[in-house]
Design a protein around this motif. Structure first.
Motif, PDB file in Angstrom:
ATOM      1  N   ASP A  94       0.783  -0.931  -0.285  1.00  0.00           N
ATOM      2  CA  ASP A  94       0.106  -0.388   0.016  1.00  0.00           C
ATOM      3  C   ASP A  94       0.996   1.459   0.649  1.00  0.00           C
ATOM      4  O   ASP A  94       0.402   1.920  -0.283  1.00  0.00           O
ATOM      5  CB  ASP A  94      -0.743  -0.189   1.069  1.00  0.00           C
ATOM      6  N   SER A  95       2.473   1.199   0.503  1.00  0.00           N
ATOM      7  CA  SER A  95       2.605   2.787   0.832  1.00  0.00           C
ATOM      8  C   SER A  95       3.447   2.974  -0.630  1.00  0.00           C
ATOM      9  O   SER A  95       3.491   3.800  -0.873  1.00  0.00           O
ATOM     10  CB  SER A  95       4.050   1.917   1.862  1.00  0.00           C
ATOM     11  N   VAL A  96       3.292   2.142  -1.356  1.00  0.00           N
ATOM     12  CA  VAL A  96       4.397   2.558  -2.660  1.00  0.00           C
ATOM     13  C   VAL A  96       3.194   2.079  -3.912  1.00  0.00           C
ATOM     14  O   VAL A  96       3.346   2.839  -4.491  1.00  0.00           O
ATOM     15  CB  VAL A  96       5.361   1.406  -3.692  1.00  0.00           C
ATOM     16  N   LYS A  97       1.692   2.227  -3.298  1.00  0.00           N
ATOM     17  CA  LYS A  97       0.971   1.069  -4.355  1.00  0.00           C
ATOM     18  C   LYS A  97       0.794   2.517  -5.209  1.00  0.00           C
ATOM     19  O   LYS A  97       0.217   4.020  -5.111  1.00  0.00           O
ATOM     20  CB  LYS A  97      -0.666   1.637  -4.298  1.00  0.00           C
ATOM     21  N   GLY A  98       0.490   2.691  -6.796  1.00  0.00           N
ATOM     22  CA  GLY A  98       0.649   4.078  -7.634  1.00  0.00           C
ATOM     23  C   GLY A  98       1.932   5.006  -7.330  1.00  0.00           C
ATOM     24  O   GLY A  98       1.798   5.296  -9.038  1.00  0.00           O
ATOM     25  N   ARG A  99       2.690   4.318  -7.265  1.00  0.00           N
ATOM     26  CA  ARG A  99       4.314   4.815  -7.372  1.00  0.00           C
ATOM     27  C   ARG A  99       4.807   4.257  -7.909  1.00  0.00           C
ATOM     28  O   ARG A  99       5.573   4.436  -9.372  1.00  0.00           O
ATOM     29  CB  ARG A  99       4.476   6.040  -6.260  1.00  0.00           C
ATOM     30  N   PHE A 100       5.155   2.354  -7.183  1.00  0.00           N
ATOM     31  CA  PHE A 100       6.111   1.276  -8.116  1.00  0.00           C
ATOM     32  C   PHE A 100       4.976   0.935  -9.036  1.00  0.00           C
ATOM     33  O   PHE A 100       4.339   0.230  -8.712  1.00  0.00           O
ATOM     34  CB  PHE A 100       6.566   0.816  -6.075  1.00  0.00           C
TER      35      PHE A 100
END
Length: 126
Positions: free
Chosen positions: A61-67
């Motif tokens: 969740d902490s990187v979703k949409g970015r990684f």
């Protein structure tokens, strides 16, 4: 079997990096490959995984949409495209591989992966 991670570096917040993980000696094409990271003083945590046969990937969740994780089975290489990097993304990034296909509920667990690379350092400054 060797996993060689590369592509780390130092960037400013908002920047991008692409990590690569080249596998030699064995293929993980019918298993799974994943990225984990470990920040100073913290435990190694799951980032993203790609499992054989799935049409989707698994992302923290902490990187979703970015990684975004991807694989090139012909090259036996896995990638992690990291966009909009934040200072809290600073960590040593490890790639890992599982020769046998893990169950989906265990993909975020380190114990599911039998092979690990040496890590590549990502530093994000504010």
């Amino acid at each position: 079997v060797q996993l060689q991670a590369s592509g780390g570096g130092s960037v400013q917040a908002g920047g991008s990096l692409r990590l690569s993980c080249a596998a030699s000696g064995r293929t993980f094409s019918r298993g799974a490959m994943a990225w984990f990271r470990q920040a100073p003083g913290k435990e190694r945590e799951f980032v993203a995984a790609n499992r054989y046969g799935d049409t989707h990937t698994y992302t923290a969740d902490s990187v979703k949409g970015r990684f975004t994780i991807s694989r090139d089975n012909a090259r036996n290489t896995m990638y992690l495209q990291m966009n909009n990097l934040k200072p809290e993304d600073t960590a040593l990034y490890y790639c890992s591989g599982a020769i046998s296909k893990p169950i989906s509920s265990s993909l975020r667990e380190r114990a599911s992966y039998s092979h690990w690379g040496q890590g590549t350092l990502v530093t994000v400054s504010s």
